[in-house]
Enzyme design. Structure first.
Site, PDB file in Angstrom:
ATOM      1  N   GLU A  46      34.615  33.659  24.327  1.00 57.28           N
ATOM      2  CA  GLU A  46      34.241  33.823  25.728  1.00 57.28           C
ATOM      3  C   GLU A  46      34.233  35.309  26.089  1.00 57.28           C
ATOM      4  O   GLU A  46      35.277  35.949  26.121  1.00 57.28           O
ATOM      5  CB  GLU A  46      35.224  33.076  26.634  1.00 57.28           C
ATOM      6  CG  GLU A  46      34.956  33.279  28.119  1.00 57.28           C
ATOM      7  CD  GLU A  46      36.050  32.706  29.002  1.00 57.28           C
ATOM      8  OE1 GLU A  46      36.190  33.184  30.146  1.00 57.28           O
ATOM      9  OE2 GLU A  46      36.769  31.788  28.553  1.00 57.28           O
ATOM     10  N   ARG A  50      33.344  40.901  33.278  1.00 55.70           N
ATOM     11  CA  ARG A  50      34.184  41.823  34.039  1.00 55.70           C
ATOM     12  C   ARG A  50      33.835  43.279  33.792  1.00 55.70           C
ATOM     13  O   ARG A  50      34.433  44.164  34.388  1.00 55.70           O
ATOM     14  CB  ARG A  50      35.663  41.593  33.686  1.00 55.70           C
ATOM     15  CG  ARG A  50      36.157  40.195  33.997  1.00 55.70           C
ATOM     16  CD  ARG A  50      37.622  40.056  33.637  1.00 55.70           C
ATOM     17  NE  ARG A  50      38.060  38.674  33.689  1.00 55.70           N
ATOM     18  CZ  ARG A  50      39.278  38.263  33.358  1.00 55.70           C
ATOM     19  NH1 ARG A  50      40.165  39.150  32.926  1.00 55.70           N
ATOM     20  NH2 ARG A  50      39.607  36.992  33.424  1.00 55.70           N
ATOM     21  N   LYS A 134      38.117  23.986  32.958  1.00 61.56           N
ATOM     22  CA  LYS A 134      39.061  25.076  32.749  1.00 61.56           C
ATOM     23  C   LYS A 134      40.173  24.927  33.783  1.00 61.56           C
ATOM     24  O   LYS A 134      39.906  24.716  34.968  1.00 61.56           O
ATOM     25  CB  LYS A 134      38.350  26.416  32.935  1.00 61.56           C
ATOM     26  CG  LYS A 134      39.268  27.632  32.908  1.00 61.56           C
ATOM     27  CD  LYS A 134      38.457  28.908  33.094  1.00 61.56           C
ATOM     28  CE  LYS A 134      39.341  30.134  33.077  1.00 61.56           C
ATOM     29  NZ  LYS A 134      38.558  31.388  33.160  1.00 61.56           N
TER      30      LYS A 134
END
Length: 219
Positions: A46, A50, A134
């Site tokens: 993943e 950011r 998640k």
């Protein structure tokens, strides 16, 4: 290698007990980092949105490391969904969800793990046909006691806990019947990435890949 035609959210969660959560500031590190993680037994990667180079990193990994199943994390808008799938992301992860975001992720055609932290959010996703989620931020939202408590009334939901999960508590999460995998950053320490210490990262990944069977901590 997992075929894109057979990839599903459940399949992503079944690839390995740990999904490395990767934050990259230098796109030149993307490919060797992905190769080290795959060599260590962690093919689902993943890359979080950011940093400014995240999309390019996904594109580089997708093109150069076909044995990796590269996904995008911190996806929070429909525009990001489109950008990530165009870059080659094979799955999407969000810290939370709305109906607008959920629709965009569903229409993308790739597997997705929407983020939840409350029972109501879990129930709402189950109503919409989503079973894989998640759990974020895992430790702050209640950790393993919380997931144990909701396993009884909501056994159909399956989680990837992320946030505060590390080598000292990952095995506790993985022992739960409603946890398919966990997400974490400990196998990609920033100093190792900066030093291009791919051997260390491969070793940390390999240890994490056996974590479900280890029954203890992993360092």
């Amino acid at each position: 290698m997992v075929s894109p035609l057979t990839l599903s959210a459940a399949a992503v969660m079944n690839l390995a007990p740990v999904v490395p959560v990767v934050v990259l500031d230098d796109v030149s590190a993307a490919v060797p980092l992905a190769r080290a993680l795959v060599a260590g037994g962690l093919p689902a990667i993943e890359v979080t949105l950011r940093t400014p180079v995240a999309l390019e990193a996904i594109r580089e990994i997708s093109g150069a490391v076909p044995e990796a199943v590269v996904g995008a994390g911190t996806v929070i808008t429909p525009e990001q969904v489109t950008a990530c799938t165009t870059a080659g992301a094979r799955f999407l992860v969000s810290p939370g969800w709305t109906d607008v975001l959920l629709t965009a992720m569903r229409e993308s055609g790739v597997p997705f793990l929407p983020g939840v932290s409350t029972v109501s959010e879990v129930v709402a996703l189950l109503e919409r046909g989503v079973r894989e989620m998640k759990f974020f931020p895992a430790e702050a939202a209640g950790g393993t006691p919380y997931l144990k408590a909701i396993a009884g009334p909501l056994p159909q939901a399956r989680f990837c806990p992320t946030g505060g999960v590390g080598p000292d508590n990952a095995a506790e999460y993985l022992a739960l019947p409603n946890v398919g995998c966990v997400g974490g950053t400990w196998m990609v320490p920033a100093e190792a990435v900066a030093a291009r210490d791919w051997g260390r990262i491969e070793g940390l990944a390999r240890a994490a890949s056996y974590l479900r069977d280890a029954g203890g901590t992993c360092r």
